[in-house]
Scaffold this active site. Structure first.
Site, PDB file in Angstrom:
ATOM      1  N   CYS A  79       0.856  -1.181   0.000  1.00 29.66           N
ATOM      2  CA  CYS A  79       0.000   0.000   0.000  1.00 29.66           C
ATOM      3  C   CYS A  79       0.899   1.240   0.000  1.00 29.66           C
ATOM      4  O   CYS A  79       1.810   1.360   0.821  1.00 29.66           O
ATOM      5  CB  CYS A  79      -0.895  -0.011   1.242  1.00 29.66           C
ATOM      6  SG  CYS A  79      -1.903   1.485   1.420  1.00 29.66           S
ATOM      7  N   CYS A  82       0.326   3.227   3.660  1.00 30.27           N
ATOM      8  CA  CYS A  82       0.844   2.780   4.963  1.00 30.27           C
ATOM      9  C   CYS A  82       1.951   1.742   4.854  1.00 30.27           C
ATOM     10  O   CYS A  82       2.509   1.330   5.858  1.00 30.27           O
ATOM     11  CB  CYS A  82      -0.284   2.234   5.814  1.00 30.27           C
ATOM     12  SG  CYS A  82      -0.969   0.669   5.190  1.00 30.27           S
ATOM     13  N   CYS A 127      -7.173  -1.125   1.634  1.00 29.83           N
ATOM     14  CA  CYS A 127      -6.137  -1.659   2.518  1.00 29.83           C
ATOM     15  C   CYS A 127      -6.750  -1.873   3.900  1.00 29.83           C
ATOM     16  O   CYS A 127      -7.397  -0.969   4.442  1.00 29.83           O
ATOM     17  CB  CYS A 127      -4.974  -0.668   2.581  1.00 29.83           C
ATOM     18  SG  CYS A 127      -3.724  -1.083   3.813  1.00 29.83           S
ATOM     19  N   CYS A 130      -4.956   0.815   6.598  1.00 24.83           N
ATOM     20  CA  CYS A 130      -5.211   2.262   6.616  1.00 24.83           C
ATOM     21  C   CYS A 130      -6.534   2.664   5.969  1.00 24.83           C
ATOM     22  O   CYS A 130      -6.920   3.825   6.022  1.00 24.83           O
ATOM     23  CB  CYS A 130      -4.059   3.020   5.950  1.00 24.83           C
ATOM     24  SG  CYS A 130      -3.946   2.816   4.161  1.00 24.83           S
ATOM     25  N   CYS A 150      -8.547  -5.289  -9.591  1.00 20.27           N
ATOM     26  CA  CYS A 150      -8.123  -4.233 -10.511  1.00 20.27           C
ATOM     27  C   CYS A 150      -7.682  -3.045  -9.658  1.00 20.27           C
ATOM     28  O   CYS A 150      -8.511  -2.358  -9.061  1.00 20.27           O
ATOM     29  CB  CYS A 150      -9.301  -3.877 -11.417  1.00 20.27           C
ATOM     30  SG  CYS A 150      -8.881  -2.745 -12.734  1.00 20.27           S
TER      31      CYS A 150
END
Length: 162
Positions: A79, A82, A127, A130, A150
């Site tokens: 991510c 984070c 995510c 976060c 996607c």
């Protein structure tokens, strides 16, 4: 389902038009509290403008613009907000849609929610650490899952294997 470049570009244009007209989701990032939280000002300082719009305001990057779409090395996609590990490169495939696509994620790394923007219902992917918007999941992927995560390239950071 096969996607032509024309269909992807048209749908990308419609996404941009919908966002410009304010038809996106009203909330900012996934609903709820998450282990990793920052203020809006801290997110703005931490992220590039494009990553901020995608991760915190559910924007969509234009197709075929992310270098991560063509990334073929072994490693892990994290991510961009984070740094939590989200996807392993061995689960990545070329969907032809213009966005990095994966058929599975690292267990526990992803959460989902219903997205009713743009006059349709989709499954939004965020995510789990976060709440940052990553993209959407569709049921037109390859075996063994049949899923296509996607993902916006600006929402990711790639770390090559050692």
């Amino acid at each position: 389902m096969r996607f032509s470049r024309r269909k992807v570009l048209i749908s990308g244009s419609l996404l941009s038009l919908g966002a410009a007209l304010g038809f996106g989701r009203a909330s900012s990032a996934a609903e709820g509290s998450f282990p990793f939280e920052l203020t809006d000002e801290e997110w703005k300082a931490r992220l590039s403008p494009a990553a901020y719009q995608v991760l915190r305001h559910e924007d969509t990057e234009r197709p075929f613009t992310s270098p991560l779409n063509d990334e073929k090395h072994a490693g892990v996609f994290h991510c961009a907000g984070c740094d939590q590990a989200l996807f392993s490169s061995d689960k990545k495939f070329d969907s032809g849609t213009g966005w990095p696509s994966f058929w599975d994620f690292i267990p526990g790394a992803i959460g989902t929610s219903e997205d009713n923007s743009l006059w349709m219902t989709r499954v939004e992917v965020h995510c789990s650490n976060c709440g940052g918007h990553q993209g959407h999941v569709f049921e037109d992927g390859p075996p063994p899952t049949g899923l296509r995560y996607c993902i916006n390239g600006v929402a990711l950071r790639f770390e090559p294997a050692a």
